[in-house]
Motif scaffolding. Structure first.
Motif, PDB file in Angstrom:
ATOM      1  N   GLY A 141       0.572  -1.214  -0.414  1.00  0.00           N
ATOM      2  CA  GLY A 141       0.323   0.015  -0.478  1.00  0.00           C
ATOM      3  C   GLY A 141       0.886   1.137  -0.095  1.00  0.00           C
ATOM      4  N   LYS A 148      -2.547   6.053   5.294  1.00  0.00           N
ATOM      5  CA  LYS A 148      -2.971   5.392   3.897  1.00  0.00           C
ATOM      6  C   LYS A 148      -3.889   5.532   3.197  1.00  0.00           C
ATOM      7  CE  LYS A 148      -3.289   0.343   2.111  1.00  0.00           C
ATOM      8  NZ  LYS A 148      -4.057  -0.966   2.585  1.00  0.00           N
ATOM      9  N   THR A 150      -5.795   5.472  -0.028  1.00  0.00           N
ATOM     10  CA  THR A 150      -6.859   4.495  -1.285  1.00  0.00           C
ATOM     11  C   THR A 150      -7.721   5.707  -2.609  1.00  0.00           C
ATOM     12  OG1 THR A 150      -7.196   3.032   0.849  1.00  0.00           O
ATOM     13  CG2 THR A 150      -8.566   3.001  -1.160  1.00  0.00           C
ATOM     14  N   THR A 202      -3.140  10.773  -6.495  1.00  0.00           N
ATOM     15  CA  THR A 202      -3.597   9.714  -5.150  1.00  0.00           C
ATOM     16  C   THR A 202      -4.341  11.254  -4.673  1.00  0.00           C
ATOM     17  OG1 THR A 202      -1.883  10.347  -3.296  1.00  0.00           O
ATOM     18  CG2 THR A 202      -1.421   8.329  -5.043  1.00  0.00           C
ATOM     19  N   ALA A 229      -1.890   2.833  -3.960  1.00  0.00           N
ATOM     20  CA  ALA A 229      -3.001   3.456  -4.084  1.00  0.00           C
ATOM     21  C   ALA A 229      -4.024   3.242  -4.574  1.00  0.00           C
ATOM     22  CB  ALA A 229      -2.695   5.125  -3.509  1.00  0.00           C
ATOM     23  N   GLY A 230      -3.958   2.326  -6.315  1.00  0.00           N
ATOM     24  CA  GLY A 230      -4.827   1.681  -6.429  1.00  0.00           C
ATOM     25  C   GLY A 230      -5.311   2.488  -8.096  1.00  0.00           C
TER      26      GLY A 230
END
Length: 270
Positions: A141, A148, A150, A202, A229-230
Motif C-alpha cells: 500500500g 493509508k 486509497t 492519489t 494507492a489503487g
C-alpha cells in the motif's frame, strides 16, 4: 538482506534530512548558486548539491555499505553491493526553487534490480515544513504520513483535472494535446514538480501526463505510490532500465478508464 520497511524508513529519514538542509540554503538566499553540472547533464544548483549530500550522509551513517546509489547529481556509485539501489532526485522542481515558487520535493525510490519494475519502495517529500511524505511499499500500500492512501473515483459531475509536464522539444505536440483536452472542458494544470504532480493523483488531481522527457529517476517513487494507492500508471517504452539517460512518457490516473481516455485523446499511447 535488509527488510523493505527498514529501507523505506531510512529513505524517509534521508528525505527529511535533505528537506531540512535545502530549506536552510533557500532561507539563506544561496539556493540558486550554480555549483557545476551533474551526472544527468543538468545544471547543479547549491540546493541540489546540499540536499544530495544530506541524503548520502544518512545512507552512509545508517547502512555503512551494502547498497548502491543512482542520483541526478553524482550519478551511479556502488557501496560494495549492487542492490538495494537508492534512486535519488535530491530536488525535483529546481526551476521553482530558482524563482522562489512552490512546489518542490525530494524523491527517493528503492529497487532490487535494474529496471523500473524492480522498484519496491519509494518516498516523495514536499519541502514545505508541515508536509507529510508520500510513500509506498510494493504489495503493502501507499501512505501520506501514517494515513493509508486509497484513491477515490473522480467525481462524474465535474471535469477531470490533469497536470501536464512537458519540455520545450514537445511544444508543438503539447499545443495539440491542450486543444483536445480543452474541447472536453478538462481542467489543465502545471506545477513544475513532476514527482508531486504524479503523487497528487492519489488525492486531489485526477491525472498527470508527462510527455517524452520523463527521466525515470524523477518518477520511480511517485509511480509506485500511485499504483499502490489503487491508481493506474501507463508508460512507454515498456521495458525501462534504471539509468540517468533513460526517458519515457507516462500517464498516471485515478483509474484505468481515465488513463485510456487520456491516451486516446492525446494520442500518446503511454
Amino acid at each position: 538482506m535488509y527488510e523493505e520497511k527498514f529501507l523505506l524508513k531510512i529513505a524517509e529519514e534521508a528525505a527529511r534530512a535533505a528537506a531540512e538542509a535545502a530549506r536552510k540554503v533557500i532561507g539563506g538566499g544561496q539556493a540558486s548558486k550554480i555549483e557545476g553540472v551533474g551526472a544527468s547533464g543538468d545544471t547543479t544548483l547549491r540546493v541540489d548539491k546540499t540536499a544530495e549530500e544530506a541524503i548520502l550522509r544518512v545512507l552512509e551513517n545508517r547502512l555503512g555499505s551494502g547498497y548502491a546509489v543512482l542520483s541526478e547529481e553524482q550519478g551511479y556509485r556502488k557501496y560494495s553491493a549492487d542492490y538495494p539501489l537508492f534512486i535519488i532526485d535530491p530536488i525535483d522542481g529546481s526551476y521553482n526553487v530558482k524563482r522562489g515558487l512552490l512546489p518542490y520535493a525530494v524523491s527517493i525510490a528503492i529497487a532490487h534490480g535494474g529496471s523500473l519494475k524492480d522498484v519496491a519502495a519509494g518516498v516523495v517529500l514536499p519541502l514545505n515544513p508541515s508536509a507529510q511524505p508520500y510513500k509506498a511499499l510494493k504489495g503493502e500500500g501507499a501512505f501520506v504520513g501514517d494515513r493509508k492512501l486509497t484513491i477515490k473515483e473522480a467525481s462524474p459531475h465535474s471535469a477531470p483535472s490533469i497536470a501536464i509536464n512537458f519540455s520545450a522539444s514537445t511544444g508543438a505536440q503539447i499545443a495539440e494535446i491542450v486543444k483536445e483536452l480543452l474541447k472536453k472542458k478538462w481542467k489543465i494544470r502545471g506545477y513544475g514538480c513532476g514527482s508531486l504532480e504524479v503523487a497528487w493523483v492519489t488525492e486531489g488531481l485526477d491525472a498527470s501526463l508527462v510527455l517524452g522527457h520523463a527521466r525515470v529517476i524523477d518518477y520511480a517513487a511517485a509511480m509506485l505510490i500511485v499504483k499502490e494507492a489503487g491508481g493506474t500508471v501507463l508508460y512507454t517504452p515498456k521495458n525501462v532500465e534504471l539509468s540517468l539517460e533513460r526517458k519515457m512518457s507516462l500517464i498516471a490516473a485515478k483509474n484505468a478508464k481515465l488513463a485510456r481516455e487520456i491516451a486516446e485523446t492525446t494520442k500518446t499511447h503511454a
